[in-house]
Write an enzyme that holds these catalytic residues in place. Sequence first.
Site, PDB file in Angstrom:
ATOM      1  CG  ASP A 122      56.927  23.771  43.421  1.00 18.90           C
ATOM      2  OD1 ASP A 122      57.502  24.646  42.933  1.00 18.90           O
ATOM      3  OD2 ASP A 122      56.791  22.702  43.051  1.00 18.90           O
TER       4      ASP A 122
ATOM      5  CG  ASP B 122      56.262  24.475  37.114  1.00 19.04           C
ATOM      6  OD1 ASP B 122      55.248  25.260  36.947  1.00 19.04           O
ATOM      7  OD2 ASP B 122      57.302  24.812  36.551  1.00 19.04           O
TER       8      ASP B 122
ATOM      9  CG  ASP C 215      60.027  26.829  32.579  1.00 12.18           C
ATOM     10  OD1 ASP C 215      59.499  27.623  32.619  1.00 12.18           O
ATOM     11  OD2 ASP C 215      61.062  26.451  33.215  1.00 12.18           O
TER      12      ASP C 215
ATOM     13  CG  ASP D  74      63.855  26.687  39.576  1.00 11.65           C
ATOM     14  OD1 ASP D  74      64.257  27.912  39.453  1.00 11.65           O
ATOM     15  OD2 ASP D  74      64.495  25.807  39.368  1.00 11.65           O
TER      16      ASP D  74
ATOM     17  CG  ASP E  12      56.878  18.857  41.946  1.00 10.15           C
ATOM     18  OD1 ASP E  12      57.467  18.179  41.066  1.00 10.15           O
ATOM     19  OD2 ASP E  12      56.723  20.044  42.171  1.00 10.15           O
TER      20      ASP E  12
END
Length: 311
Positions: free
Chosen positions: A13, A15, A24, A99, A202
């Site tokens: 992942d 972030d 973001d 994402d 996470d």
Amino acid sequence: MAASNGAPLVVFDFDKTIVDCDSDNWVVDALGATSRFDELLRHLPWNHAIDAMMGELHSEGKTAEDIRGSLTTAPLSPHAVAAIKTAYALGCELRILSDANAFFIDAILAHHGLAAYFSGTDTNPAHVDAAGRLRIRPYHDFGAGAHGHGCALPTCPPNMCKGKVMERILRQEEEEAAAAAASAAGSAKTQRRRRAVVYLGDGRGDYCPSLKLREGDYVMPRAGHPVCDLITASPPAAAVRGWAGFEDLARVLLGIVDAEIARAAAAEEEDAGAAVAGVGVGVVVVPADCRALPLPARQEALMPQAVRVPN
């Protein structure tokens, strides 16, 4: 492409797993738009809200380069950098499944000289349009008339099911393993499984891909974050190896890599030992229950003969 030494495929992942922030929110805060972004989130899905926020920043005169510049200050632990570089040096293939979005991820990796360490990134697509405005699109289109991703797991956001992406990655791994087995037909190695997959994450969206992993794979949830609670409540088939901070991430990940390389080396040694035990001189295979019998008569002809030297 699988490493020949058994090093696993490592899927990160982004972030709060590679960078220690939500990219973001980092951009929105750095460009002074926190309150407006919170307002957008009241009536828009996250992915649509961040795209709309980029449009508003553009209308205020903020450029794509301003956004890129804000990302260069996102916190990135030297332990995370060391883990990435060391895992790569040991033969691991590294991927990102996030994402976030392609622009933010690419900007951060490029700034830190890490882009070349990753073989691929699956994330929400992003591009700068002809007007200079950053556009961010969902990975799975879920607008009117779109099919979306079709996953019923409530932890997956509408714009991206990481589990669907992980299924595709695992299919590719199985196909590569089958192709390697076919090319080595007849050897003991044809029975070996695909390389292990390690997934680090996470958030709630990291639970679905964790469930797609099988026995022999690993999931590394970040302690104190939502995915850790979900995994504790209903563990996946993969081995769970948690981490609490980035020094811990490096220690746990590299421990897994070392263990998988050692496992592959032991399997190769076992294969070699089996081949030596099962094959006699002249490539005559002696069945286990026949080893006490005399050697085949034709094998004697293969033994070295004394050389007659004339007087």
